[in-house]
Design a protein around this motif. Structure first.
Motif: not given
Length: 272
Positions: A177-183
Motif C-alpha cells: 500500500v505504501w509503495n502506491m505513493m510512488y506508483d
C-alpha cells in the motif's frame, strides 16, 4: 427432467483475454452432505425466467430487486444460473456484477475461491465485483489477490482493493500500500509535472487504518510541506491512527507544530 445441485463446475474460468487453453474439472460449491436436490418442472421454468432477467437491460427499473427476489426464492438451485451469468460475456456487465454478489450471499465462504478467480477478468467491473464480494464474505486471507489489485490498470479496482485492506485490517499488505505513493499510475500528467489523483487520499488513510508504523515519520514530514496541505486532513487522520495521539483541532498550523514535535521526540528516542 432433473438437474443436480451438488454443483460441479466443469471448466476453470476460461476468459479469452487470460488465455486459458485447457478446461479442468474443479469441484466447488457442494451442498452440505453431498445431497442432491432435483428440480421440478416449476423450478425449471422459473430458473429459465431468471436467466432471461439477467439478459435484460441493467437500467430497467426494478430489475435488480426482481433478480434478487427470484434468486433467493431458489437459493442453491439458482447457483448454476449465477455461475453461467458470471462467466458469459453476453450478459450486461452490471447484471454479472449482481450475479457475483448473489453467489456470495447464497453460497457464503464456499464461493470465495471461485469468486477470487475473477480478479483476472478482462472487464474492470467484474474485477471490482470479485473484490466487493470477497469483502462481503470477510475473506482476509486472499493477500495475493488484493496485492495484484493494488496494481490494477483500473483506478476503481485499486480503490476497492484499498477498501478491502482497510476494512479487513490486512496489515501484512502495508508495504504494498505504501509503495502506491510512488506508483506513477496513481498520478496524472507527465514526469516532472504530475498531479495526485483522488486515490492518494485513500492510500494515506489506508496506511493509517492498518497502522503502518514505518510510515509515521514520512507522513509527519509530508504534513509540514506546503504542497501537501490539501491532504492535511488525511495525513492527520493516519498519524493519529498510527501513533494513538490526537492532534489539536484548532488550526492547520497547530497540527503541523504538534506532529513536528511528535516526530522530533520519536527521532530522539530512536537515537537513544
Amino acid at each position: 427432467m432433473k438437474l443436480s445441485v451438488a454443483i460441479c463446475l466443469t471448466g476453470l474460468i476460461s476468459f479469452s483475454a487470460i488465455g486459458a487453453n485447457q478446461d479442468k474439472s474443479i469441484q466447488l460449491l457442494k451442498q452440505p452432505g453431498g445431497q442432491k436436490n432435483s428440480l421440478v418442472k416449476e423450478d425449471i421454468v422459473t430458473l429459465e425466467r431468471l436467466e432471461n432477467m439477467f439478459s435484460m437491460d441493467a437500467k430497467t427499473p426494478g430489475l435488480a430487486a426482481m433478480i434478487k427476489r427470484h434468486t433467493f426464492k431458489h437459493r442453491q438451485k439458482a447457483v448454476p444460473v449465477l455461475i453461467k451469468v458470471m462467466k458469459e460475456s453476453k450478459y450486461p456487465e452490471q447484471n454479472r456484477w449482481h450475479a457475483t454478489m448473489l453467489l456470495g450471499q447464497i453460497m457464503g465462504k464456499k464461493s470465495a475461491p471461485f469468486i477470487a478467480k475473477f480478479i483476472d477478468h478482462p472487464h474492470w467491473m467484474m474485477r471490482v465485483a470479485s473484490l466487493k464480494a470477497l469483502l462481503g464474505l470477510k475473506q482476509d486471507t486472499y493477500h495475493s489477490v488484493y496485492a495484484k489489485a493494488l496494481k490494477d490498470s483500473s483506478l476503481i479496482v485499486r480503490v476497492q482493493a484499498l477498501d478491502n485492506i482497510s476494512k479487513m485490517n490486512i496489515a501484512p499488505l502495508a508495504p504494498q500500500v505504501w509503495n502506491m505513493m510512488y506508483d506513477k499510475s496513481n498520478y496524472s500528467g507527465e514526469a516532472g509535472n504530475r498531479k495526485r489523483t483522488s486515490i492518494v487520499r485513500s492510500i494515506i488513510r489506508t496506511i493509517g487504518d492498518i497502522k503502518f508504523e514505518k510510515a509515521k515519520n514520512p507522513l509527519a514530514k509530508l504534513i509540514q510541506k506546503p504542497k501537501y496541505q490539501d491532504l492535511i486532513e488525511d495525513l492527520d487522520y493516519s498519524l493519529e491512527k498510527i501513533t494513538g495521539r490526537n492532534s489539536p483541532n484548532s488550526s492547520a498550523d497547530a497540527r503541523r507544530k504538534f506532529w513536528s514535535q511528535v516526530n522530533a521526540k520519536s527521532m530522539v528516542t530512536k537515537k537513544i
